[in-house]
Write a protein that holds these residues in place. Structure first.
Motif, PDB file in Angstrom:
ATOM      1  N   LEU A  95       0.833  -1.209   0.000  1.00  0.00           N
ATOM      2  CA  LEU A  95       0.000   0.000   0.000  1.00  0.00           C
ATOM      3  C   LEU A  95       0.862   1.252   0.000  1.00  0.00           C
ATOM      4  CD1 LEU A  95      -2.634  -1.098   2.678  1.00  0.00           C
ATOM      5  CD2 LEU A  95      -2.824  -1.231   0.190  1.00  0.00           C
ATOM      6  N   LYS A  96       0.467   2.203  -0.819  1.00  0.00           N
ATOM      7  CA  LYS A  96       1.238   3.440  -0.885  1.00  0.00           C
ATOM      8  C   LYS A  96       0.817   4.386   0.233  1.00  0.00           C
ATOM      9  CE  LYS A  96      -1.750   6.158  -3.985  1.00  0.00           C
ATOM     10  NZ  LYS A  96      -1.825   6.865  -5.286  1.00  0.00           N
ATOM     11  N   PRO A  97       1.737   5.196   0.756  1.00  0.00           N
ATOM     12  CA  PRO A  97       1.369   6.185   1.762  1.00  0.00           C
ATOM     13  C   PRO A  97       0.269   7.107   1.235  1.00  0.00           C
ATOM     14  CG  PRO A  97       3.753   5.992   1.603  1.00  0.00           C
ATOM     15  CD  PRO A  97       3.179   5.202   0.458  1.00  0.00           C
ATOM     16  N   GLY A  98      -0.710   7.371   2.069  1.00  0.00           N
ATOM     17  CA  GLY A  98      -1.821   8.216   1.659  1.00  0.00           C
ATOM     18  C   GLY A  98      -3.026   7.445   1.149  1.00  0.00           C
ATOM     19  N   ALA A  99      -2.850   6.137   0.925  1.00  0.00           N
ATOM     20  CA  ALA A  99      -3.974   5.306   0.483  1.00  0.00           C
ATOM     21  C   ALA A  99      -4.909   5.037   1.659  1.00  0.00           C
ATOM     22  CB  ALA A  99      -3.458   3.993  -0.093  1.00  0.00           C
ATOM     23  N   VAL A 100      -6.105   4.543   1.331  1.00  0.00           N
ATOM     24  CA  VAL A 100      -7.054   4.139   2.369  1.00  0.00           C
ATOM     25  C   VAL A 100      -7.494   2.700   2.118  1.00  0.00           C
ATOM     26  CG1 VAL A 100      -7.924   6.453   2.872  1.00  0.00           C
ATOM     27  CG2 VAL A 100      -9.029   5.082   1.076  1.00  0.00           C
ATOM     28  N   VAL A 101      -7.780   2.017   3.203  1.00  0.00           N
ATOM     29  CA  VAL A 101      -8.394   0.693   3.145  1.00  0.00           C
ATOM     30  C   VAL A 101      -9.848   0.864   3.567  1.00  0.00           C
ATOM     31  CG1 VAL A 101      -8.450  -1.627   4.142  1.00  0.00           C
ATOM     32  CG2 VAL A 101      -6.251  -0.537   3.609  1.00  0.00           C
ATOM     33  N   VAL A 102     -10.754   0.515   2.678  1.00  0.00           N
ATOM     34  CA  VAL A 102     -12.189   0.640   2.956  1.00  0.00           C
ATOM     35  C   VAL A 102     -12.689  -0.738   3.379  1.00  0.00           C
ATOM     36  CG1 VAL A 102     -14.440   1.312   2.044  1.00  0.00           C
ATOM     37  CG2 VAL A 102     -12.364   2.476   1.233  1.00  0.00           C
ATOM     38  N   MET A 103     -13.030  -0.877   4.659  1.00  0.00           N
ATOM     39  CA  MET A 103     -13.425  -2.165   5.225  1.00  0.00           C
ATOM     40  C   MET A 103     -14.945  -2.200   5.317  1.00  0.00           C
ATOM     41  SD  MET A 103     -13.401  -4.981   6.918  1.00  0.00           S
ATOM     42  CE  MET A 103     -14.249  -4.487   8.380  1.00  0.00           C
ATOM     43  N   THR A 104     -15.574  -3.107   4.539  1.00  0.00           N
ATOM     44  CA  THR A 104     -17.029  -3.090   4.399  1.00  0.00           C
ATOM     45  C   THR A 104     -17.751  -4.142   5.235  1.00  0.00           C
ATOM     46  OG1 THR A 104     -17.008  -4.630   2.511  1.00  0.00           O
ATOM     47  CG2 THR A 104     -16.751  -2.269   2.024  1.00  0.00           C
ATOM     48  N   SER A 105     -17.006  -4.964   5.963  1.00  0.00           N
ATOM     49  CA  SER A 105     -17.609  -6.072   6.697  1.00  0.00           C
ATOM     50  C   SER A 105     -17.928  -5.689   8.134  1.00  0.00           C
ATOM     51  CB  SER A 105     -16.675  -7.277   6.699  1.00  0.00           C
ATOM     52  OG  SER A 105     -16.277  -7.613   5.400  1.00  0.00           O
ATOM     53  N   THR A 106     -18.735  -6.537   8.774  1.00  0.00           N
ATOM     54  CA  THR A 106     -19.037  -6.392  10.197  1.00  0.00           C
ATOM     55  C   THR A 106     -18.128  -7.353  10.950  1.00  0.00           C
ATOM     56  OG1 THR A 106     -21.350  -5.926   9.652  1.00  0.00           O
ATOM     57  CG2 THR A 106     -20.850  -6.486  11.935  1.00  0.00           C
ATOM     58  N   VAL A 107     -17.133  -6.796  11.653  1.00  0.00           N
ATOM     59  CA  VAL A 107     -16.164  -7.636  12.362  1.00  0.00           C
ATOM     60  C   VAL A 107     -15.999  -7.222  13.823  1.00  0.00           C
ATOM     61  CG1 VAL A 107     -14.875  -8.181  10.255  1.00  0.00           C
ATOM     62  CG2 VAL A 107     -14.212  -6.200  11.624  1.00  0.00           C
ATOM     63  N   GLY A 108     -16.659  -6.147  14.257  1.00  0.00           N
ATOM     64  CA  GLY A 108     -16.540  -5.691  15.627  1.00  0.00           C
ATOM     65  C   GLY A 108     -15.555  -4.547  15.774  1.00  0.00           C
ATOM     66  N   VAL A 109     -15.749  -3.770  16.825  1.00  0.00           N
ATOM     67  CA  VAL A 109     -14.962  -2.550  17.042  1.00  0.00           C
ATOM     68  C   VAL A 109     -13.485  -2.863  17.255  1.00  0.00           C
ATOM     69  CG1 VAL A 109     -14.622  -0.566  18.570  1.00  0.00           C
ATOM     70  CG2 VAL A 109     -16.946  -1.282  17.953  1.00  0.00           C
ATOM     71  N   ALA A 110     -13.183  -3.814  18.129  1.00  0.00           N
ATOM     72  CA  ALA A 110     -11.788  -4.068  18.504  1.00  0.00           C
ATOM     73  C   ALA A 110     -10.942  -4.461  17.299  1.00  0.00           C
ATOM     74  CB  ALA A 110     -11.728  -5.154  19.579  1.00  0.00           C
ATOM     75  N   ALA A 111     -11.473  -5.326  16.438  1.00  0.00           N
ATOM     76  CA  ALA A 111     -10.706  -5.779  15.277  1.00  0.00           C
ATOM     77  C   ALA A 111     -10.328  -4.615  14.374  1.00  0.00           C
ATOM     78  CB  ALA A 111     -11.504  -6.816  14.496  1.00  0.00           C
ATOM     79  N   VAL A 112     -11.251  -3.684  14.197  1.00  0.00           N
ATOM     80  CA  VAL A 112     -11.017  -2.552  13.306  1.00  0.00           C
ATOM     81  C   VAL A 112     -10.034  -1.556  13.916  1.00  0.00           C
ATOM     82  CG1 VAL A 112     -12.142  -0.475  12.408  1.00  0.00           C
ATOM     83  CG2 VAL A 112     -13.117  -2.702  11.940  1.00  0.00           C
ATOM     84  N   THR A 113     -10.175  -1.261  15.182  1.00  0.00           N
ATOM     85  CA  THR A 113      -9.286  -0.278  15.803  1.00  0.00           C
ATOM     86  C   THR A 113      -7.854  -0.804  15.857  1.00  0.00           C
ATOM     87  OG1 THR A 113      -9.968  -1.086  17.994  1.00  0.00           O
ATOM     88  CG2 THR A 113     -11.091   0.861  17.132  1.00  0.00           C
ATOM     89  N   ASP A 114      -7.680  -2.097  16.099  1.00  0.00           N
ATOM     90  CA  ASP A 114      -6.329  -2.670  16.118  1.00  0.00           C
ATOM     91  C   ASP A 114      -5.664  -2.570  14.748  1.00  0.00           C
ATOM     92  OD1 ASP A 114      -6.699  -3.307  18.759  1.00  0.00           O
ATOM     93  OD2 ASP A 114      -7.075  -5.444  18.419  1.00  0.00           O
ATOM     94  N   VAL A 115      -6.414  -2.902  13.701  1.00  0.00           N
ATOM     95  CA  VAL A 115      -5.879  -2.837  12.345  1.00  0.00           C
ATOM     96  C   VAL A 115      -5.574  -1.394  11.948  1.00  0.00           C
ATOM     97  CG1 VAL A 115      -6.573  -3.069   9.928  1.00  0.00           C
ATOM     98  CG2 VAL A 115      -6.819  -5.001  11.478  1.00  0.00           C
ATOM     99  N   ALA A 116      -6.460  -0.483  12.320  1.00  0.00           N
ATOM    100  CA  ALA A 116      -6.251   0.932  11.982  1.00  0.00           C
ATOM    101  C   ALA A 116      -4.945   1.452  12.571  1.00  0.00           C
ATOM    102  CB  ALA A 116      -7.426   1.769  12.477  1.00  0.00           C
ATOM    103  N   ALA A 117      -4.636   1.046  13.781  1.00  0.00           N
ATOM    104  CA  ALA A 117      -3.402   1.499  14.419  1.00  0.00           C
ATOM    105  C   ALA A 117      -2.176   0.965  13.685  1.00  0.00           C
ATOM    106  CB  ALA A 117      -3.387   1.051  15.876  1.00  0.00           C
ATOM    107  N   ARG A 118      -2.232  -0.274  13.234  1.00  0.00           N
ATOM    108  CA  ARG A 118      -1.092  -0.854  12.509  1.00  0.00           C
ATOM    109  C   ARG A 118      -0.917  -0.203  11.142  1.00  0.00           C
ATOM    110  NH1 ARG A 118      -0.835  -7.306  12.738  1.00  0.00           N
ATOM    111  NH2 ARG A 118       1.195  -6.797  11.812  1.00  0.00           N
ATOM    112  N   LEU A 119      -2.024   0.075  10.454  1.00  0.00           N
ATOM    113  CA  LEU A 119      -1.923   0.722   9.147  1.00  0.00           C
ATOM    114  C   LEU A 119      -1.386   2.147   9.267  1.00  0.00           C
ATOM    115  CD1 LEU A 119      -5.261  -0.422   7.449  1.00  0.00           C
ATOM    116  CD2 LEU A 119      -2.937  -1.137   6.835  1.00  0.00           C
ATOM    117  N   ALA A 120      -1.760   2.829  10.338  1.00  0.00           N
ATOM    118  CA  ALA A 120      -1.327   4.216  10.516  1.00  0.00           C
ATOM    119  C   ALA A 120       0.190   4.328  10.581  1.00  0.00           C
ATOM    120  CB  ALA A 120      -1.952   4.794  11.790  1.00  0.00           C
TER     121      ALA A 120
END
Length: 307
Positions: A95-120
């Motif tokens: 992934l190039k800097p400045g890109a976004v990952v659009v996550m369309t599934s229902t996986v729960g809050v914790a899973a998304v916040t953990d991934v967001a921190a790693r991508l950041a």
């Protein structure tokens, strides 16, 4: 809340759609009406269908995602989300800097916040955008999407979101907010389907005409979207082939699990949701996991009374 308008082509913007299944392919096809779309799927047949729809396909998810402005993901759960991004064949390094990952599934809050921190850490933002609507609506750009993301990430993802959504609701400014609202949404949806199943089973047991009962209920105060949508499919649940699978029963096993887990973690009692969750679990245990979720009526009444 926003509704989409006609979009002009923006071929300089590239979105990669990873997973070209029942939802991924119609979403990719819709996006190709206005954007440059890259696609990847492990099934060769799905790649052929995508190519026929004007989508440029690749041999790996990382190759498809390389250089893209946005990557659209539809995964089953948090573990699969982590694997797609950070596993042995994960796409995160591409992934190039400045890109976004659009996550369309229902996986729960914790899973998304953990991934967001790693991508950041690599200057990539996560757009938490769980959606509702089936394959037909996906292909028509008629989805309901709720979004939690920073303003900058929203702006980057805007071309994708506006092409897919007829109703686009910004519910928060951080990843996890979309999951939180979708969790509340799924509580109601899961309970409404279970309640509709009990109602239709009771109508059968009382010897009422099934179609007339459904029409009468939908005309009064007992009406609901789920009764109107799933009710006709419940009438087909006992047929030899069952109802067409538009939403699998085991999806609600997952989603109601997310609901009740969130309730426990916040200390909130949700006895009705917990009871509905048990119906879906019983359905899965009875071999109905891959059936349409309207088949939950067969958990309440395994054998349909004769008319």
């Amino acid at each position: 809340m926003q509704t989409n308008t006609e979009n002009t082509a923006n071929t300089a913007y590239t979105v990669a759609v990873l997973g070209l299944g029942a939802m991924g392919l119609p979403m990719a096809t819709r996006l190709a009406t206005g954007l440059t779309v890259h696609g990847f799927d492990i099934a060769a047949a799905r790649l052929e269908l995508a190519e026929a729809a004007g989508i440029k396909t690749f041999g790996s998810g990382a190759d498809a995602a390389a250089g893209a402005d946005a990557v659209l993901l539809a995964v089953r759960n948090g573990a699969q989300l982590n694997d797609v991004l950070f596993g042995d064949a994960g796409i995160a390094p591409a992934l190039k800097p400045g890109a976004v990952v659009v996550m369309t599934s229902t996986v729960g809050v914790a899973a998304v916040t953990d991934v967001a921190a790693r991508l950041a850490e690599q200057q990539v933002e996560l757009v938490d955008a769980p959606l509702s609507g089936g394959p037909v609506r996906a292909g028509e750009g008629d989805l309901l999407i709720v979004v939690g993301a920073t303003e900058a990430a929203q702006a980057t993802a805007k071309p994708v979101l506006e092409l897919l959504a007829s109703t686009l609701s910004i519910v928060g400014d951080k990843p996890g907010d979309g999951q939180a609202l979708k969790t509340v949404n799924q509580l109601l949806c899961g309970v409404h389907i279970a309640a509709a199943a009990e109602a239709m089973a009771l109508a059968d047991a009382l010897g009422l005409d099934r179609e007339k009962t459904l029409d009468a209920l939908q005309a009064g105060a007992a009406a609901s979207f789920m009764l109107g949508n799933r009710g006709p499919r419940m009438l087909q649940a006992y047929d030899e082939e069952g109802a067409e699978v538009l939403s699998r029963l085991d999806i609600f096993v997952k989603d109601m699990g997310i609901v009740t887990k969130a309730a426990r973690e916040t200390g909130l009692p949700t006895p009705v949701a917990a009871a509905a969750e048990q119906l879906y679990l019983l359905g899965q245990a009875a071999g109905l996991g891959a059936a349409d979720d309207s088949a939950v009526v067969k958990v309440v009444a395994p054998v349909r009374p004769a008319p």
